[in-house]
Design a protein around this motif. Structure first.
Motif, PDB file in Angstrom:
ATOM      1  N   ASN A   1      88.387  87.987 -15.612  1.00 48.19           N
ATOM      2  CA  ASN A   1      89.252  86.835 -15.825  1.00 48.19           C
ATOM      3  C   ASN A   1      90.401  86.796 -14.813  1.00 48.19           C
ATOM      4  O   ASN A   1      90.766  85.727 -14.313  1.00 48.19           O
ATOM      5  CB  ASN A   1      89.820  86.878 -17.244  1.00 48.19           C
ATOM      6  N   GLU A   2      90.951  87.957 -14.489  1.00 47.87           N
ATOM      7  CA  GLU A   2      92.049  88.008 -13.521  1.00 47.87           C
ATOM      8  C   GLU A   2      91.563  87.614 -12.128  1.00 47.87           C
ATOM      9  O   GLU A   2      92.275  86.915 -11.392  1.00 47.87           O
ATOM     10  CB  GLU A   2      92.662  89.413 -13.487  1.00 47.87           C
ATOM     11  N   ILE A   3      90.359  88.033 -11.762  1.00 41.82           N
ATOM     12  CA  ILE A   3      89.807  87.639 -10.461  1.00 41.82           C
ATOM     13  C   ILE A   3      89.619  86.125 -10.406  1.00 41.82           C
ATOM     14  O   ILE A   3      89.917  85.478  -9.383  1.00 41.82           O
ATOM     15  CB  ILE A   3      88.483  88.378 -10.193  1.00 41.82           C
ATOM     16  N   ILE A   4      89.149  85.533 -11.499  1.00 39.73           N
ATOM     17  CA  ILE A   4      88.989  84.074 -11.565  1.00 39.73           C
ATOM     18  C   ILE A   4      90.348  83.392 -11.460  1.00 39.73           C
ATOM     19  O   ILE A   4      90.524  82.416 -10.710  1.00 39.73           O
ATOM     20  CB  ILE A   4      88.262  83.671 -12.859  1.00 39.73           C
ATOM     21  N   ARG A   5      91.319  83.887 -12.223  1.00 42.35           N
ATOM     22  CA  ARG A   5      92.664  83.294 -12.184  1.00 42.35           C
ATOM     23  C   ARG A   5      93.248  83.353 -10.770  1.00 42.35           C
ATOM     24  O   ARG A   5      93.782  82.367 -10.254  1.00 42.35           O
ATOM     25  CB  ARG A   5      93.589  84.034 -13.153  1.00 42.35           C
ATOM     26  N   ALA A   6      93.131  84.530 -10.131  1.00 36.51           N
ATOM     27  CA  ALA A   6      93.674  84.712  -8.789  1.00 36.51           C
ATOM     28  C   ALA A   6      92.936  83.842  -7.768  1.00 36.51           C
ATOM     29  O   ALA A   6      93.528  83.387  -6.783  1.00 36.51           O
ATOM     30  CB  ALA A   6      93.595  86.182  -8.384  1.00 36.51           C
ATOM     31  N   THR A   7      91.637  83.622  -8.010  1.00 29.08           N
ATOM     32  CA  THR A   7      90.857  82.755  -7.114  1.00 29.08           C
ATOM     33  C   THR A   7      91.415  81.340  -7.107  1.00 29.08           C
ATOM     34  O   THR A   7      91.661  80.753  -6.043  1.00 29.08           O
ATOM     35  CB  THR A   7      89.380  82.737  -7.556  1.00 29.08           C
ATOM     36  N   TYR A   8      91.616  80.784  -8.282  1.00 32.85           N
ATOM     37  CA  TYR A   8      92.186  79.435  -8.357  1.00 32.85           C
ATOM     38  C   TYR A   8      93.581  79.401  -7.740  1.00 32.85           C
ATOM     39  O   TYR A   8      93.937  78.460  -7.022  1.00 32.85           O
ATOM     40  CB  TYR A   8      92.233  78.966  -9.815  1.00 32.85           C
TER      41      TYR A   8
ATOM     42  N   ILE B   1      81.873  81.835  -5.895  1.00 30.32           N
ATOM     43  CA  ILE B   1      83.018  81.092  -5.375  1.00 30.32           C
ATOM     44  C   ILE B   1      82.651  80.692  -3.957  1.00 30.32           C
ATOM     45  O   ILE B   1      82.361  81.563  -3.121  1.00 30.32           O
ATOM     46  CB  ILE B   1      84.302  81.942  -5.389  1.00 30.32           C
ATOM     47  N   GLU B   2      82.608  79.384  -3.687  1.00 24.86           N
ATOM     48  CA  GLU B   2      82.123  78.901  -2.397  1.00 24.86           C
ATOM     49  C   GLU B   2      83.122  77.930  -1.757  1.00 24.86           C
ATOM     50  O   GLU B   2      83.162  76.758  -2.110  1.00 24.86           O
ATOM     51  CB  GLU B   2      80.767  78.203  -2.577  1.00 24.86           C
ATOM     52  N   PRO B   3      83.935  78.405  -0.814  1.00 28.45           N
ATOM     53  CA  PRO B   3      84.815  77.515  -0.055  1.00 28.45           C
ATOM     54  C   PRO B   3      84.083  76.928   1.161  1.00 28.45           C
ATOM     55  O   PRO B   3      83.170  77.553   1.711  1.00 28.45           O
ATOM     56  CB  PRO B   3      85.957  78.426   0.397  1.00 28.45           C
TER      57      PRO B   3
END
Length: 430
Positions: free
Chosen positions: A134-141, A222-224
């Motif tokens: 969850n923290e990795i997702i939060r930091a990604t956004y 995650i795809e930029p």
């Protein structure tokens, strides 16, 4: 006052009520120790018989594993606890008595735990892994929003395959053939031509018959994708992003990383820039290390990636792979038409590739030629070719596999623990 365990630090020496489950317990004479969890965290409840009386102490001693309850008590600091606090229990109200909970404190095999994944998620270890995810997702956004990217949601059902159809799940879309997406990249290229810098975060599917500890059938990417970004620019975004999520996990998931026994000193070294070697140098290195089986033009496997990563304390980019082993859309090196401007980012400690990216072909004629060479349908890719007809620009992007990244940062062995309900070659339940 009803609170969550996570909020305990705000209520020291105050009486509170926590809705929770009993994860485990032990008793010693006239004291019972309850390991309580509520989803936000874990805390020990201390029940002293002379303070609570016979009835409540009897509840504490008889309550079974995973019974739900409201526990009222006083929050106290406790330096011996990993959490830093404990609850001096005053009252227990059992909501539901759990009977014969299957996952006991004894050791269980992985197949049993996977069959009971819906319950295994409750364990302290799985809780820690999910919090890190969850923290990795939060930091990604946070990272991409701070960098001016726009979130775009590509379709999951597609009519074409960005990297061929051999590893795709096929389905019928009314009267047409359709596939579950293995990447949102092509659609993100279209979005980048409209919005400049975009990213997606969503499920992808690979019908790959692999049983390794690094593979899932369904996983999250995650795809930029970035307009006016060339190969070098793309690598810089990747290393900045990966550094950001690692440092965010270190800062915000200290308790969870400690619960997993993670050696955080290795994560502290993950700061951009990252080392880079070419595919040519990688093959030479591997041959010198005794990997006689690998020759120029071969794809690198897990043992090869691990051998290379062992030479570095940080993730390492392997760049400029042969054109013949990479997808049709990758931009050739201007100085060599036998390699493309791409890179795989290999995590240290044997976790393998976590990012794959490239500069994309932006010339209409070359992309059309590549589509023909790969035996793909020009009609199916008509819209993709049109992106090169109307204001084409150099552009680049990459994809990061969330579960492999969670496994690396958490230090867990198998990606099956890094997603709530893993889909594996032999598993579609629960």
């Amino acid at each position: 006052m009803k609170i969550t365990i996570k909020e305990a630090n705000k209520y020291v020496d105050q009486e509170v009520t926590i809705g929770c489950w009993l994860a485990n317990k032990r008793s010693s004479g006239k004291i019972a120790f309850l390991q309580l969890r509520d989803g936000s965290g874990f805390i020990q409840g201390v029940v002293v018989k002379e303070d609570v009386g016979e009835d409540i102490f009897a509840h504490a001693k008889s309550a079974s594993q995973e019974s739900s309850m409201y526990v009222t008590g006083i929050i106290q600091k406790d330096e011996r606890s990993p959490f830093g606090f404990e609850l001096l229990v005053k009252n227990i109200e059992v909501i539901h008595e759990s009977v014969d909970y299957p996952i006991t404190p004894k050791a269980h095999g992985p197949e049993f735990l996977m069959d009971n994944r819906h319950l295994w998620l409750r364990s302290k270890r799985q809780h820690a892994i999910m919090k890190i995810r969850n923290e990795i997702i939060r930091a990604t956004y946070e990272f991409f929003n701070n960098e001016g990217f726009v979130k775009v949601d590509p379709p999951i059902l597609t009519g074409s395959a960005p990297e061929g159809t051999s590893e795709l799940f096929a389905t019928k879309y009314f009267e047409e053939d359709a596939y579950l997406s293995q990447s949102g990249q092509l659609y993100l290229e279209a979005a980048a031509m409209a919005l400049g810098k975009v990213f997606s975060f969503g499920p992808t599917f690979r019908a790959e018959k692999s049983k390794t500890r690094r593979h899932l059938i369904e996983f999250w990417m995650i795809e930029p994708e970035m307009a006016f970004y060339e190969f070098k620019d793309n690598l810089e975004v990747q290393e900045q992003y990966v550094s950001y999520v690692v440092q965010s996990a270190l800062k915000n998931c200290t308790l969870e990383l400690n619960t997993l026994g993670r050696d955080t000193s290795k994560l502290e070294q993950i700061q951009a820039p990252f080392p880079r070697i070419t595919y040519d140098d990688a093959v030479t290195f591997l041959n010198e290390k005794g990997f006689a089986d690998i020759k120029w033009g071969d794809d690198l496997g897990a043992p090869h990636e691990t051998a290379i990563a062992e030479s570095y304390d940080k993730p390492v980019f392997i760049t400029h792979y042969p054109t013949s082993i990479k997808p049709f859309y990758m931009q050739p090196d201007p100085d060599r038409d036998d390699v493309v401007l791409c890179a795989d980012l290999i995590a240290p400690e044997g976790y393998g590739e976590i990012v794959g990216g490239s500069e994309r072909i932006h010339d209409f004629g070359l992309l059309e030629k590549r589509i023909e060479e790969y035996g793909l349908s020009k009609e199916a890719y008509k819209w993709y070719l049109e992106l090169r007809q109307y204001g084409s620009v150099p552009h680049s992007g990459f994809g990061l596999g969330l579960e492999r990244t969670v496994a690396w940062i958490s230090g867990v062995e198998h990606v099956r623990e890094t997603i709530p309900f893993p889909r594996l070659l032999n598993r579609l339940y629960p």
